[in-house]
Design a protein around this motif. Sequence first.
Motif, PDB file in Angstrom:
ATOM      1  N   GLN A  17       1.600 -35.174 -24.028  1.00  0.00           N
ATOM      2  CA  GLN A  17       0.552 -34.389 -23.360  1.00  0.00           C
ATOM      3  C   GLN A  17      -0.437 -33.841 -24.379  1.00  0.00           C
ATOM      4  O   GLN A  17      -1.655 -33.879 -24.171  1.00  0.00           O
ATOM      5  CB  GLN A  17       1.166 -33.234 -22.569  1.00  0.00           C
ATOM      6  CG  GLN A  17       1.977 -33.641 -21.373  1.00  0.00           C
ATOM      7  CD  GLN A  17       1.189 -34.370 -20.328  1.00  0.00           C
ATOM      8  OE1 GLN A  17       1.640 -35.393 -19.857  1.00  0.00           O
ATOM      9  NE2 GLN A  17       0.045 -33.909 -19.947  1.00  0.00           N
ATOM     10  N   ALA A  18       0.081 -33.337 -25.492  1.00  0.00           N
ATOM     11  CA  ALA A  18      -0.796 -32.799 -26.537  1.00  0.00           C
ATOM     12  C   ALA A  18      -1.664 -33.896 -27.148  1.00  0.00           C
ATOM     13  O   ALA A  18      -2.854 -33.674 -27.420  1.00  0.00           O
ATOM     14  CB  ALA A  18       0.041 -32.112 -27.619  1.00  0.00           C
ATOM     15  N   GLU A  19      -1.101 -35.073 -27.333  1.00  0.00           N
ATOM     16  CA  GLU A  19      -1.881 -36.190 -27.884  1.00  0.00           C
ATOM     17  C   GLU A  19      -2.964 -36.641 -26.913  1.00  0.00           C
ATOM     18  O   GLU A  19      -4.070 -37.001 -27.328  1.00  0.00           O
ATOM     19  CB  GLU A  19      -0.962 -37.349 -28.253  1.00  0.00           C
ATOM     20  CG  GLU A  19      -0.128 -37.058 -29.483  1.00  0.00           C
ATOM     21  CD  GLU A  19       0.913 -38.115 -29.790  1.00  0.00           C
ATOM     22  OE1 GLU A  19       1.225 -38.948 -28.889  1.00  0.00           O
ATOM     23  OE2 GLU A  19       1.424 -38.111 -30.921  1.00  0.00           O
ATOM     24  N   ALA A  20      -2.669 -36.586 -25.615  1.00  0.00           N
ATOM     25  CA  ALA A  20      -3.683 -36.917 -24.608  1.00  0.00           C
ATOM     26  C   ALA A  20      -4.820 -35.902 -24.671  1.00  0.00           C
ATOM     27  O   ALA A  20      -5.997 -36.268 -24.541  1.00  0.00           O
ATOM     28  CB  ALA A  20      -3.057 -36.949 -23.217  1.00  0.00           C
ATOM     29  N   ALA A  21      -4.491 -34.641 -24.883  1.00  0.00           N
ATOM     30  CA  ALA A  21      -5.519 -33.612 -25.020  1.00  0.00           C
ATOM     31  C   ALA A  21      -6.385 -33.880 -26.247  1.00  0.00           C
ATOM     32  O   ALA A  21      -7.612 -33.729 -26.192  1.00  0.00           O
ATOM     33  CB  ALA A  21      -4.881 -32.224 -25.109  1.00  0.00           C
ATOM     34  N   ILE A  22      -5.773 -34.286 -27.330  1.00  0.00           N
ATOM     35  CA  ILE A  22      -6.520 -34.609 -28.552  1.00  0.00           C
ATOM     36  C   ILE A  22      -7.493 -35.751 -28.292  1.00  0.00           C
ATOM     37  O   ILE A  22      -8.659 -35.692 -28.707  1.00  0.00           O
ATOM     38  CB  ILE A  22      -5.557 -34.959 -29.709  1.00  0.00           C
ATOM     39  CG1 ILE A  22      -4.800 -33.722 -30.171  1.00  0.00           C
ATOM     40  CG2 ILE A  22      -6.313 -35.602 -30.869  1.00  0.00           C
ATOM     41  CD1 ILE A  22      -3.644 -34.010 -31.108  1.00  0.00           C
ATOM     42  N   ARG A  23      -7.027 -36.785 -27.597  1.00  0.00           N
ATOM     43  CA  ARG A  23      -7.918 -37.913 -27.271  1.00  0.00           C
ATOM     44  C   ARG A  23      -9.120 -37.439 -26.457  1.00  0.00           C
ATOM     45  O   ARG A  23     -10.258 -37.825 -26.721  1.00  0.00           O
ATOM     46  CB  ARG A  23      -7.160 -39.001 -26.508  1.00  0.00           C
ATOM     47  CG  ARG A  23      -6.288 -39.876 -27.382  1.00  0.00           C
ATOM     48  CD  ARG A  23      -5.774 -41.083 -26.624  1.00  0.00           C
ATOM     49  NE  ARG A  23      -4.997 -40.736 -25.434  1.00  0.00           N
ATOM     50  CZ  ARG A  23      -3.703 -40.461 -25.429  1.00  0.00           C
ATOM     51  NH1 ARG A  23      -3.021 -40.478 -26.566  1.00  0.00           N
ATOM     52  NH2 ARG A  23      -3.078 -40.175 -24.303  1.00  0.00           N
ATOM     53  N   ASN A  24      -8.858 -36.581 -25.484  1.00  0.00           N
ATOM     54  CA  ASN A  24      -9.956 -36.073 -24.662  1.00  0.00           C
ATOM     55  C   ASN A  24     -10.919 -35.209 -25.470  1.00  0.00           C
ATOM     56  O   ASN A  24     -12.136 -35.247 -25.237  1.00  0.00           O
ATOM     57  CB  ASN A  24      -9.417 -35.299 -23.461  1.00  0.00           C
ATOM     58  CG  ASN A  24      -8.911 -36.236 -22.392  1.00  0.00           C
ATOM     59  OD1 ASN A  24      -9.663 -37.060 -21.879  1.00  0.00           O
ATOM     60  ND2 ASN A  24      -7.650 -36.136 -22.062  1.00  0.00           N
ATOM     61  N   LEU A  25     -10.412 -34.450 -26.414  1.00  0.00           N
ATOM     62  CA  LEU A  25     -11.295 -33.651 -27.271  1.00  0.00           C
ATOM     63  C   LEU A  25     -12.150 -34.553 -28.159  1.00  0.00           C
ATOM     64  O   LEU A  25     -13.327 -34.247 -28.419  1.00  0.00           O
ATOM     65  CB  LEU A  25     -10.481 -32.664 -28.106  1.00  0.00           C
ATOM     66  CG  LEU A  25      -9.855 -31.520 -27.305  1.00  0.00           C
ATOM     67  CD1 LEU A  25      -8.923 -30.705 -28.199  1.00  0.00           C
ATOM     68  CD2 LEU A  25     -10.916 -30.633 -26.684  1.00  0.00           C
TER      69      LEU A  25
END
Length: 65
Positions: A19-27
């Motif tokens: 989930q955190a890595e998905a957030a990083i991708r979106n950022l």
Amino acid sequence: MNDPKRRSGFAGAHDLVEQAEAAIRNLKYMCAACANGDKDAARTALRQAISELEVARAMLRPGVE
């Protein structure tokens, strides 16, 4: 002596990291959209990143309590 039943991690840690890595991708998408001057895409990516982080926080909360 180490207790074999006791682990240093917790169940679901891998999912939390995803989930955190998905957030990083979106950022990163948001940064690219900002660089291209695309406010709508930047807002969308930021909202998605926030959503991913909220899911990660919700996953972590039961593990903390």
